[in-house]
Design an enzyme around this catalytic site. Structure first.
Site, PDB file in Angstrom:
ATOM      1  CG  HIS A 156     -18.772 -48.571 -53.363  1.00 34.21           C
ATOM      2  ND1 HIS A 156     -17.578 -48.519 -54.019  1.00 34.21           N
ATOM      3  CD2 HIS A 156     -19.028 -49.898 -53.167  1.00 34.21           C
ATOM      4  CE1 HIS A 156     -17.135 -49.758 -54.219  1.00 34.21           C
ATOM      5  NE2 HIS A 156     -17.992 -50.605 -53.721  1.00 34.21           N
TER       6      HIS A 156
ATOM      7  CD  GLU B 279     -23.483 -51.505 -51.118  1.00 38.06           C
ATOM      8  OE1 GLU B 279     -22.632 -50.657 -50.763  1.00 38.06           O
ATOM      9  OE2 GLU B 279     -23.247 -52.729 -51.135  1.00 38.06           O
TER      10      GLU B 279
ATOM     11  CG  ASP C 124     -16.831 -57.641 -51.754  1.00 35.03           C
ATOM     12  OD1 ASP C 124     -15.686 -57.182 -51.665  1.00 35.03           O
ATOM     13  OD2 ASP C 124     -17.862 -56.937 -51.701  1.00 35.03           O
TER      14      ASP C 124
END
Ligand code: ADE
Ligand code: ZN
Length: 347
Positions: A201, A204, A283
């Site tokens: 990740h 972001e 999610d």
């Protein structure tokens, strides 16, 4: 407005999902059931309450709620339950192939042993194949904030369990600001040595420098999110040239206030620049979404055409970590199914 045919096309086109967190994908009804199993109190009593509770200000506040959901997971049976939920949900949305993150650091903090997690993942994955025809692989995520030695031990454990639980890769998640990817270089060097696929990740919560860091220090083959690469022309040129895929999660980015609304999201600009973009749901229940809804929202906001949707879905198989032979088979099936679907829906 999206036409009923285009909506059906999005629902029915085969899609792979490459960025979705096991612990962030627990449906509210399952969460309530798990809390009941273990006598754990939740800050809501029913599905409506959960929906109202899932409102976030930013990534770090969200991670606190993510940890709260993890608190309901104790036994191998719990991990099997949520893995099978994700398989059933994949079948419902025409996702025959899903790569799923799990983050052991959250379970270590509650003294849930690795073996319990692995047992649940392994049996859940088997059930998903048998019952729903869904192929699921796992990526063991390193929480960015953990001690680098602990991250090395995680990669060792992932290696020991890779066959039994279908672990194909190593990833990096959680708090991005203040914890550069380079901190976890030792774990990624070991992952390289052991032949794991590598993702992280990045881009972001932090800017393009964080994406550069993941690419240069860890040698990752995909970037999860990566949307803030848009702020660096040189980085965009690099992503276009290398075709390193981005697993973009548009609805998540709005829910966590990375962008104020979908029209400000850079996904279309990334696509138009020639970056290999995939759509994912991160999610999903926590962000009031699912993969189909992520596609629908992007299509509606940016007025995507049938061919754009086909490209995004094909990209998801192209960017997956399947073996070459398996990928060729999925892509051939994809081509045939899409041609049939287009004939049926658009004449
Ligand atoms: N863990 C679960 N969802 C995440 C996200 N969007 N970013 C970082 N870590 C996460
Ligand atoms: Zn994520």
């Amino acid at each position: 407005m999206i036409s009923p045919q285009l909506k059906q096309f999005i629902e029915r086109i085969p899609k792979a999902e490459l960025h979705c967190h096991l612990e962030g994908s627990i449906q509210p009804r399952t969460l309530i059931e798990l809390a009941g199993r273990h006598g754990i109190e939740l800050p809501f009593e029913d599905e409506q309450g959960a929906k109202a509770f899932y409102e976030f200000t930013d990534l770090n506040q969200f991670l606190g709620i993510f940890a709260l959901a993890c608190g309901t997971l104790k036994t191998a049976a719990d991990f099997e339950t949520i893995t099978v939920d994700l398989g059933e949900d994949a079948a419902r949305q025409n996702i025959p192939y899903r790569e799923v993150f799990f983050t052991q650091a959250y379970h270590d903090r509650r003294d849930v042993p690795w073996q319990q997690v692995i047992e649940g993942l392994a049996s859940g994955r088997r059930i998903n194949k048998e019952r729903f025809g869904v192929e699921m692989w796992f990526i063991a995520d390193i929480d960015r904030t953990i001690d680098p030695q602990e991250a090395v031990r995680l990669v060792e454990k992932a290696h020991e369990s890779r066959e039994v639980a279908g672990i194909i890769g190593i990833g990096l998640d959680s708090q991005e600001i203040g914890y550069p990817a380079s901190r976890q270089k030792a774990a990624y060097d070991l992952a390289t040595e052991l032949g794991f696929k590598k993702v992280a990740h990045a881009g972001e919560d932090a800017g393009p420098e964080s994406v550069w860091d993941a690419l240069k220090s860890l040698g990752v083959q995909r970037i999860d999110h990566g949307v803030r690469s848009i702020d660096d022309e040189q980085l965009i040129a690099h992503l276009v040239e290398t075709q390193i895929p981005l697993t973009v999660c548009p609805v998540s980015n709005i829910a966590l206030k990375v962008y104020p609304q979908m029209s400000a999201h850079p996904i279309k600009r990334l696509m138009d620049a020639g970056v290999l973009v995939t759509i994912n749901s991160d999610d999903p229940p926590m962000f009031h979404t699912d993969l189909v809804n992520d596609y629908l929202q992007v299509t509606e906001t940016f007025d995507l055409a049938v061919d754009d949707i086909e490209t995004l879905a094909r990209n998801s198989f192209e960017a997956s970590f399947m073996q070459a032979e398996s990928k060729a088979k999925y892509l051939a099936d994809f081509g045939a199914e899409v041609a049939q679907l287009k004939r049926e829906l658009f004449g």
